[in-house]
Structures are given as C-alpha cells and as structure tokens.
Design an enzyme around this catalytic site. Structure first.
Site, PDB file in Angstrom:
ATOM      1  N   HIS A 193       6.776  -1.193   3.163  1.00  0.00           N
ATOM      2  CA  HIS A 193       6.877  -2.573   3.486  1.00  0.00           C
ATOM      3  C   HIS A 193       5.881  -3.396   2.462  1.00  0.00           C
ATOM      4  O   HIS A 193       4.866  -2.678   1.955  1.00  0.00           O
ATOM      5  CB  HIS A 193       6.300  -2.624   4.784  1.00  0.00           C
ATOM      6  CG  HIS A 193       5.018  -2.100   5.180  1.00  0.00           C
ATOM      7  ND1 HIS A 193       4.724  -0.689   5.164  1.00  0.00           N
ATOM      8  CD2 HIS A 193       3.730  -2.629   5.234  1.00  0.00           C
ATOM      9  CE1 HIS A 193       3.549  -0.664   5.729  1.00  0.00           C
ATOM     10  NE2 HIS A 193       2.878  -1.494   5.566  1.00  0.00           N
ATOM     11  N   GLN A 221      -2.284   3.218   3.025  1.00  0.00           N
ATOM     12  CA  GLN A 221      -0.961   2.957   3.643  1.00  0.00           C
ATOM     13  C   GLN A 221      -1.129   3.556   5.227  1.00  0.00           C
ATOM     14  O   GLN A 221      -1.329   4.746   5.211  1.00  0.00           O
ATOM     15  CB  GLN A 221       0.161   3.664   3.017  1.00  0.00           C
ATOM     16  CG  GLN A 221       1.552   3.541   3.735  1.00  0.00           C
ATOM     17  CD  GLN A 221       2.701   3.951   2.942  1.00  0.00           C
ATOM     18  OE1 GLN A 221       2.915   4.605   2.126  1.00  0.00           O
ATOM     19  NE2 GLN A 221       3.732   3.512   3.408  1.00  0.00           N
ATOM     20  N   ASN A 261       0.918  -1.291   0.020  1.00  0.00           N
ATOM     21  CA  ASN A 261      -0.110  -0.023   0.024  1.00  0.00           C
ATOM     22  C   ASN A 261       0.881   1.219  -0.012  1.00  0.00           C
ATOM     23  O   ASN A 261       1.889   1.475   0.748  1.00  0.00           O
ATOM     24  CB  ASN A 261      -0.910  -0.036   1.031  1.00  0.00           C
ATOM     25  CG  ASN A 261      -1.694  -1.209   1.476  1.00  0.00           C
ATOM     26  OD1 ASN A 261      -2.319  -1.725   0.113  1.00  0.00           O
ATOM     27  ND2 ASN A 261      -2.046  -1.681   2.475  1.00  0.00           N
TER      28      ASN A 261
HETATM   29  P1  AMP Z   1      -0.226  -0.529   5.739  1.00  0.00           P
HETATM   30  O1  AMP Z   1      -1.315  -0.067   6.081  1.00  0.00           O
HETATM   31  O2  AMP Z   1      -0.089  -0.826   4.598  1.00  0.00           O
HETATM   32  O3  AMP Z   1       0.642   0.859   6.155  1.00  0.00           O
HETATM   33  O4  AMP Z   1      -0.023  -1.746   6.852  1.00  0.00           O
HETATM   34  C1  AMP Z   1       0.510  -1.315   8.160  1.00  0.00           C
HETATM   35  C2  AMP Z   1       0.524  -2.510   8.939  1.00  0.00           C
HETATM   36  O5  AMP Z   1       1.576  -2.626  10.011  1.00  0.00           O
HETATM   37  C3  AMP Z   1      -0.822  -3.115   9.327  1.00  0.00           C
HETATM   38  O6  AMP Z   1      -1.243  -4.507   8.861  1.00  0.00           O
HETATM   39  C4  AMP Z   1      -0.640  -3.353  10.678  1.00  0.00           C
HETATM   40  O7  AMP Z   1      -1.510  -4.360  11.127  1.00  0.00           O
HETATM   41  C5  AMP Z   1       0.922  -3.379  11.097  1.00  0.00           C
HETATM   42  N1  AMP Z   1       1.304  -2.889  12.344  1.00  0.00           N
HETATM   43  C6  AMP Z   1       1.059  -1.790  12.601  1.00  0.00           C
HETATM   44  N2  AMP Z   1       1.855  -1.736  13.960  1.00  0.00           N
HETATM   45  C7  AMP Z   1       2.512  -2.826  14.152  1.00  0.00           C
HETATM   46  C8  AMP Z   1       3.586  -3.356  14.917  1.00  0.00           C
HETATM   47  N3  AMP Z   1       3.769  -2.995  16.302  1.00  0.00           N
HETATM   48  N4  AMP Z   1       4.016  -5.000  14.664  1.00  0.00           N
HETATM   49  C9  AMP Z   1       3.625  -5.547  13.646  1.00  0.00           C
HETATM   50  N5  AMP Z   1       2.746  -4.918  12.730  1.00  0.00           N
HETATM   51  C10 AMP Z   1       2.138  -3.855  12.958  1.00  0.00           C
END
Ligand code: AMP
Ligand code: ZN
Length: 144
Positions: free
Chosen positions: A102, A96, A89
């Site tokens: 990522h 995002q 994303n």
């Molecule tokens: P995005 O929405 O593509 O930016 O994805 C961010 C992702 O990070 C989401 O799927 C969240 O669940 C994940 N996320 C947020 N904080 C953490 C964390 N502390 N450890 C692992 N995953 C996380």
C-alpha cells in the site's frame, strides 16, 4: 482476484472489517489510516493481494501511482497542509506492518512535529559506481 484469508487489508477490501473510504476504483480503494502520522493520512490499497511493491504487476503499480497526485491534492487541502509524504514501506526491516502492499499519503504541516529527514550516509571510493553497476545489471540495462 487474489486475496489472502488472513490479511487485514483484504478484509477491508471485501468489506469484512470496517474502514472509512474516500475513493474507490476498479483496482484500488483509498481509506483513512486508523492511526494517522498526521490527521488526514490515507492509504492507497490495491484490491488484489500483493505482499510487497516488488510483487506488483507494472500495470497495477501504474494505476496506484496515477492516483497519487489527485489523492495528494485532496488530502493536503482537507488537512490545511502545505506538503505531503508519499511512502511505501516494503518488508519488515523497512517498517511494513501489513503485508499487503500500500501507498501512504501523509499531509505535512509546518508544525506537525513529525521527525524528518532520515539520516544520510556517504559513499567511499568506487562504492557508488559499483552499486550503480549492480543495479543496472539487475535492471538488465546495458553497462556504463
Ligand atoms: P505499514 O506499516 O507501512 O505496513 O502501514 C500499515 C498502516 O496500516 C499503518 O499506518 C496502520 O495505522 C494502518 N492500519 C492498520 N490497520 C488498519 C485498519 N484496520 N484501517 C486503517 N488503517 C489501518
Ligand atoms: Zn491482502
């Protein structure tokens, strides 16, 4: 190494907040997503802070991409899944929420209840070729 002091993924990379790591390389870590779309969902996170996919140096993007098949095989096996989605994303408008680029690798099962596919649109007239020409120009590829 580039990092952003306010970035949650930079803090994960540097061990300042906890994560469950499944793989580490010199340039990336792979961690369990804290709120999985489907259980087994992992994130491939570059150690360096880059906000969006468009900001990644090609060699780092190549390294991250090179991990996808191996990580996918492991995730699919561990989740007893039969497929997967690999998603990046980029930008708030695209969903995002963490501004440190990522890759998501999400295992998929026949009965996982996840809504897919996305809706689709239709081109009209010469719209498709006009947009393709613009993309080629932006890519600096010689015209059609
Ligand atoms: P995005 O929405 O593509 O930016 O994805 C961010 C992702 O990070 C989401 O799927 C969240 O669940 C994940 N996320 C947020 N904080 C953490 C964390 N502390 N450890 C692992 N995953 C996380
Ligand atoms: Zn970061």
């Amino acid at each position: 190494m580039s990092r952003d002091p306010h970035c949650i993924f930079c803090k994960i990379v540097h061990g300042e907040i906890p994560s469950v790591r499944v793989l580490e390389t010199d340039r990336a870590i792979v961690v369990m997503d804290v709120a999985p779309v489907v259980k087994g969902h992992v994130l491939i996170i570059p150690r360096d802070h880059h906000e969006q996919v468009r900001d990644l140096p090609d060699d780092l993007a190549a390294h991250l991409g090179s991990l996808v098949p191996r990580v996918t095989r492991a995730v699919v096996a561990a989740a007893d899944a039969v497929g997967s989605n690999t998603i990046i994303n980029s930008g708030k408008v695209a969903g995002q929420t963490v501004d440190h680029c990522h890759w998501h690798v999400i295992p998929r099962l026949a009965d996982d209840g996840v809504d897919w596919p996305w809706p689709s649109q239709e081109y009209s007239g010469d719209e498709k070729s006009r947009i393709a020409s613009r993309i080629r120009r932006e890519l600096d590829v010689s015209a059609d």
